[in-house]
Design a protein around this motif. Structure first.
Motif, PDB file in Angstrom:
ATOM      1  N   HIS A  65       0.788  -1.228   0.000  1.00 13.31           N
ATOM      2  CA  HIS A  65       0.000   0.000   0.000  1.00 13.31           C
ATOM      3  C   HIS A  65       0.829   1.293   0.000  1.00 13.31           C
ATOM      4  O   HIS A  65       0.580   2.208  -0.777  1.00 13.31           O
ATOM      5  CB  HIS A  65      -0.966  -0.027   1.199  1.00 13.31           C
ATOM      6  CG  HIS A  65      -2.035   0.990   1.104  1.00 13.31           C
ATOM      7  ND1 HIS A  65      -1.899   2.250   1.629  1.00 13.31           N
ATOM      8  CD2 HIS A  65      -3.259   0.961   0.515  1.00 13.31           C
ATOM      9  CE1 HIS A  65      -2.999   2.942   1.383  1.00 13.31           C
ATOM     10  NE2 HIS A  65      -3.844   2.185   0.710  1.00 13.31           N
ATOM     11  N   GLU A  69       0.667   4.460  -2.583  1.00 13.60           N
ATOM     12  CA  GLU A  69       0.363   5.795  -2.054  1.00 13.60           C
ATOM     13  C   GLU A  69       1.436   6.793  -2.491  1.00 13.60           C
ATOM     14  O   GLU A  69       1.119   7.906  -2.922  1.00 13.60           O
ATOM     15  CB  GLU A  69       0.340   5.707  -0.517  1.00 13.60           C
ATOM     16  CG  GLU A  69      -0.931   6.167   0.097  1.00 13.60           C
ATOM     17  CD  GLU A  69      -0.880   6.150   1.625  1.00 13.60           C
ATOM     18  OE1 GLU A  69      -1.969   6.160   2.190  1.00 13.60           O
ATOM     19  OE2 GLU A  69       0.207   6.134   2.246  1.00 13.60           O
ATOM     20  N   LEU A  82      -3.729  -0.609  -7.025  1.00 16.65           N
ATOM     21  CA  LEU A  82      -3.035  -1.629  -6.225  1.00 16.65           C
ATOM     22  C   LEU A  82      -3.899  -2.883  -6.367  1.00 16.65           C
ATOM     23  O   LEU A  82      -4.969  -2.961  -5.754  1.00 16.65           O
ATOM     24  CB  LEU A  82      -2.946  -1.169  -4.762  1.00 16.65           C
ATOM     25  CG  LEU A  82      -2.208  -2.091  -3.792  1.00 16.65           C
ATOM     26  CD1 LEU A  82      -0.715  -2.148  -4.110  1.00 16.65           C
ATOM     27  CD2 LEU A  82      -2.383  -1.604  -2.342  1.00 16.65           C
ATOM     28  N   GLU A  85      -5.945  -4.703  -2.637  1.00 13.61           N
ATOM     29  CA  GLU A  85      -6.054  -3.554  -1.727  1.00 13.61           C
ATOM     30  C   GLU A  85      -5.560  -3.870  -0.318  1.00 13.61           C
ATOM     31  O   GLU A  85      -5.071  -3.005   0.404  1.00 13.61           O
ATOM     32  CB  GLU A  85      -7.505  -3.077  -1.675  1.00 13.61           C
ATOM     33  CG  GLU A  85      -7.595  -1.599  -1.350  1.00 13.61           C
ATOM     34  CD  GLU A  85      -9.020  -1.086  -1.479  1.00 13.61           C
ATOM     35  OE1 GLU A  85      -9.949  -1.922  -1.606  1.00 13.61           O
ATOM     36  OE2 GLU A  85      -9.201   0.138  -1.446  1.00 13.61           O
ATOM     37  N   THR A 119       2.933   5.616   6.195  1.00 13.27           N
ATOM     38  CA  THR A 119       1.696   6.105   5.580  1.00 13.27           C
ATOM     39  C   THR A 119       1.929   7.532   5.067  1.00 13.27           C
ATOM     40  O   THR A 119       2.869   8.219   5.509  1.00 13.27           O
ATOM     41  CB  THR A 119       0.566   6.149   6.624  1.00 13.27           C
ATOM     42  OG1 THR A 119       0.980   7.051   7.663  1.00 13.27           O
ATOM     43  CG2 THR A 119       0.286   4.784   7.226  1.00 13.27           C
ATOM     44  N   ILE A 285      -5.865   3.897  -5.576  1.00 10.70           N
ATOM     45  CA  ILE A 285      -5.275   4.426  -4.334  1.00 10.70           C
ATOM     46  C   ILE A 285      -5.197   5.948  -4.451  1.00 10.70           C
ATOM     47  O   ILE A 285      -4.613   6.480  -5.405  1.00 10.70           O
ATOM     48  CB  ILE A 285      -3.867   3.811  -4.081  1.00 10.70           C
ATOM     49  CG1 ILE A 285      -3.951   2.280  -4.010  1.00 10.70           C
ATOM     50  CG2 ILE A 285      -3.225   4.395  -2.814  1.00 10.70           C
ATOM     51  CD1 ILE A 285      -4.867   1.693  -2.930  1.00 10.70           C
ATOM     52  N   LYS A 286      -5.826   6.616  -3.494  1.00  6.43           N
ATOM     53  CA  LYS A 286      -5.879   8.089  -3.524  1.00  6.43           C
ATOM     54  C   LYS A 286      -5.389   8.646  -2.198  1.00  6.43           C
ATOM     55  O   LYS A 286      -5.555   8.011  -1.155  1.00  6.43           O
ATOM     56  CB  LYS A 286      -7.327   8.545  -3.729  1.00  6.43           C
ATOM     57  CG  LYS A 286      -7.776   8.484  -5.158  1.00  6.43           C
ATOM     58  CD  LYS A 286      -9.085   9.237  -5.310  1.00  6.43           C
ATOM     59  CE  LYS A 286      -9.564   9.124  -6.754  1.00  6.43           C
ATOM     60  NZ  LYS A 286     -10.989   8.976  -6.843  1.00  6.43           N
TER      61      LYS A 286
END
Ligand code: 13P
Ligand code: SF4
Length: 306
Positions: A65, A69, A82, A85, A119, A285-286
């Motif tokens: 992830h 991102e 992705l 997810e 993140t 992916i936003k």
């Protein structure tokens, strides 16, 4: 999976890729059959670079992830997919932006360097991002009288701090896969292959790195093994790296240091999920623009340090 089924998937993927004007990026830890259909296979640094410079409309990220991102932040006009997810990075999840803000408050003059395995919200609270390929260089760029906070990998942070000869405030995070390998595992396999060179990723424990002959990011491990002339190498990183290594070095014996070196999240992406993702153009992916704007500064600084 048998060969003809793989070829069927490849045919479908190539057709959809053309139709969607898509590019497939894959990390070295992906399944061999996923690596083989990718337009580019690389380490975290190379993949972020490719995403930033791509002129495709769609970027399909075969990785985890935080990688997708980062691609979405660096290429805001592209659709980033992705295929699975749920492919996360447990280490990235060990660092929370709110806790980082609290640590920053306790160390108001410190420079925050975050590993790319974080993140977007953590990146947005960071001055610099880095990967395992440029962490030492980034520590060296920071004025010597400044404190450094490094988040979240205590092993990479400790390694880079020693290399740069800096005191660093370390977050207590780690990669489950690399941290599972113990010095005893290396000693045991070294006894079996006494002439082999030990090549390790800096996400491993300090006591493992101390007894390794070479330490570097996945791309640097590949370069070291290809450019040196030993017969046997003990590879201390996720098992996916053996695929490109064996393709490039058929004459060398490449030994995985431990059966524990599997990242389950990296294995979640399959050819059928790749087909579905290209067909449906999901999961997208936003990153919200406010977070992305701040995180982009740290990521773009990372890309300048080669
Ligand atoms: P690199 O490919 O940058 O060496 O990263 C390893 C890793 O664990 C990615 O999740
Ligand atoms: Fe995260 Fe480790 Fe898997 Fe990389 S190998 S994605 S750091 S858990």
């Amino acid at each position: 999976m048998n060969k003809s089924m793989t070829q069927q998937y490849y045919k479908e993927i190539n057709r959809l890729k053309k139709e969607r004007n898509a590019i497939i990026l894959a990390h070295y830890y992906q399944r061999p059959e996923v690596q083989d259909i990718a337009d580019y296979v690389g380490d975290s640094f190379g993949l972020a670079q490719k995403a930033a410079e791509s002129d495709a409309d769609v970027i399909v990220f075969c990785g985890v992830h935080f990688m997708a991102e980062s691609a979405a932040i660096l290429a805001p006009s592209k659709k980033v997919l992705l295929p699975e997810e749920g492919a996360g990075c447990p280490m990235a999840d060990m660092a929370d932006a709110e806790d980082l803000v609290k640590l920053k408050k306790r160390n108001p003059d410190a420079v925050v360097v975050s590993y790319v395995n974080t993140t977007a919200a953590v990146k947005a609270e960071s001055d610099y991002c880095c990967t395992s390929s440029n962490a030492v260089k980034i520590f060296n760029m920071i004025e010597v009288d400044k404190d450094i906070i490094f988040v979240p990998d205590k092993n990479l942070g400790d390694y880079a701090a020693k290399q740069a000869n800096r005191e660093v405030i370390l977050w207590p995070g780690y990669c489950n896969t690399h941290d599972a390998v113990l010095a005893e595992d290396i000693i045991e396999i070294k006894n079996k292959y006494p002439d082999a060179k030990v090549v390790a990723h800096p996400e491993c424990r300090p006591e493992v790195l101390e007894i390794s002959d070479y330490v570097g990011s996945t791309a640097k491990m590949i370069r070291f093994i290809s450019e040196t002339d030993y017969k046997q190498y003990i590879v201390v990183t996720e098992m996916g790296l053996l695929h490109p290594l064996r393709k490039d070095n058929p004459e060398k014996e490449l030994i995985l240091a431990s059966k524990k070196l599997v990242c389950p999240n990296m294995k979640l992406t399959t050819l059928s999920k790749l087909v579905k993702s290209l067909e449906d153009l999901t999961p997208v992916i936003k990153v919200d623009e406010e977070t992305a704007k701040k995180a982009r500064v740290a990521l773009e600084r990372m890309l300048k340090v080669i």
